[in-house]
Design a protein around this motif. Structure first.
Motif, short mmCIF file in Angstrom:
data_model
loop_
_atom_site.label_atom_id
_atom_site.label_comp_id
_atom_site.label_asym_id
_atom_site.label_seq_id
_atom_site.Cartn_x
_atom_site.Cartn_y
_atom_site.Cartn_z
N SER A 1 -13.99 -27.86 -44.47
CA SER A 1 -15.19 -27.32 -45.13
C SER A 1 -15.31 -27.87 -46.55
O SER A 1 -16.41 -28.07 -47.03
CB SER A 1 -15.17 -25.80 -45.14
OG SER A 1 -14.26 -25.31 -46.07
N THR B 1 -17.16 -31.17 -46.35
CA THR B 1 -18.61 -31.09 -46.19
C THR B 1 -19.28 -30.56 -47.43
O THR B 1 -20.42 -30.87 -47.70
CB THR B 1 -19.01 -30.21 -44.99
OG1 THR B 1 -18.48 -28.90 -45.18
CG2 THR B 1 -18.49 -30.79 -43.69
N ARG B 2 -18.54 -29.76 -48.22
CA ARG B 2 -19.10 -29.24 -49.45
C ARG B 2 -18.82 -30.16 -50.62
O ARG B 2 -19.27 -29.92 -51.73
CB ARG B 2 -18.53 -27.86 -49.77
CG ARG B 2 -19.06 -26.79 -48.85
CD ARG B 2 -18.54 -25.47 -49.28
NE ARG B 2 -17.12 -25.41 -48.92
CZ ARG B 2 -16.29 -24.45 -49.25
NH1 ARG B 2 -16.72 -23.45 -49.97
NH2 ARG B 2 -15.04 -24.46 -48.89
N ASP C 1 -9.16 -25.76 -41.49
CA ASP C 1 -10.58 -25.37 -41.60
C ASP C 1 -11.05 -25.46 -43.05
O ASP C 1 -12.15 -25.95 -43.31
CB ASP C 1 -10.79 -23.94 -41.10
CG ASP C 1 -10.60 -23.79 -39.60
OD1 ASP C 1 -10.55 -24.83 -38.91
OD2 ASP C 1 -10.50 -22.65 -39.14
#
Length: 165
Positions: free
Chosen positions: A72, A75-76, A68
Motif C-alpha cells: 500500500s 501505491t501511495r 500489505d
C-alpha cells in the motif's frame, strides 16, 4: 479457539511481535499499529481448529500485514512524495529523496497553476493558499459564491489531471 486463549497468546508475545515489526519497518508507530491490527485480525478470524503454535500464527499474520503495508505504501508513494513538502512546514526534515520528489511535485504544480485562466488561478490561490472561505473570496472579487465554487472545482480538476500525468 476461545477468545481468552487468543488474548493470552497475544499478551505473551506482543513485545516480541512489536520488536519484529519494528525491525521490518523501522517505524515505531507503524509497528505498534500493526501489532494491534494483528490482534484484531486474530479476533475477527479466529482459527477454526486447534493451533499447535499460536506464536507462529501471530507472526505469520504480522508478516502478511507488513507485506500489505509495504504494497500500500508503494501505491501511495506518489501521493506521499507530493505531500513531502508538508514536513518542511512542521520543521521535520524529510529524507533527501522525498525532498527532491516534493520539489519536483511543487514545480509541476506551479507550472500547471500558470496554465489556469487568471480568475480561476486567483480563486484557487485565495481559497487554498490563503485559506479564505468561499464567501470571503466572492466578496473580495465581486463575484457570486457559486462562481467561486465553480472556478475552484475547475482549478482542482485541472490541477489533479495535470499532476497525474
Amino acid at each position: 479457539m476461545k477468545t481468552e486463549e487468543l488474548e493470552l497468546a497475544f499478551k505473551t508475545h506482543a513485545g516480541e511481535l512489536r520488536a519484529f515489526l519494528y525491525r521490518q519497518l523501522r517505524n515505531t508507530d507503524t509497528a505498534a499499529d500493526l501489532v494491534q491490527e494483528t490482534y484484531l485480525r486474530m479476533l475477527r478470524q479466529p482459527p477454526r481448529g486447534p493451533v499447535l503454535n499460536l506464536r507462529s500464527l501471530l507472526f505469520r499474520i504480522a508478516r502478511n500485514l507488513v507485506i500489505d503495508h509495504t504494497r500500500s505504501r508503494g501505491t501511495r508513494g506518489q501521493h506521499d512524495e507530493g505531500m513531502a513538502y508538508l514536513y518542511e512546514v512542521t520543521g521535520e526534515s524529510p529524507e533527501p529523496f522525498a525532498e527532491v520528489a516534493a520539489r519536483r511535485e511543487l514545480a509541476r504544480m506551479a507550472e500547471a497553476l500558470q496554465r489556469l485562466p487568471p480568475r480561476c488561478q486567483e480563486i484557487f490561490l485565495l481559497c487554498r493558499l490563503e485559506g479564505l472561505a468561499h464567501k470571503a473570496v466572492a466578496e473580495q472579487l465581486g463575484v457570486s459564491v457559486s462562481t467561486v465554487e465553480k472556478q475552484l472545482a475547475i482549478a482542482l480538476d485541472f490541477l489533479g489531471q495535470s499532476l497525474q500525468r
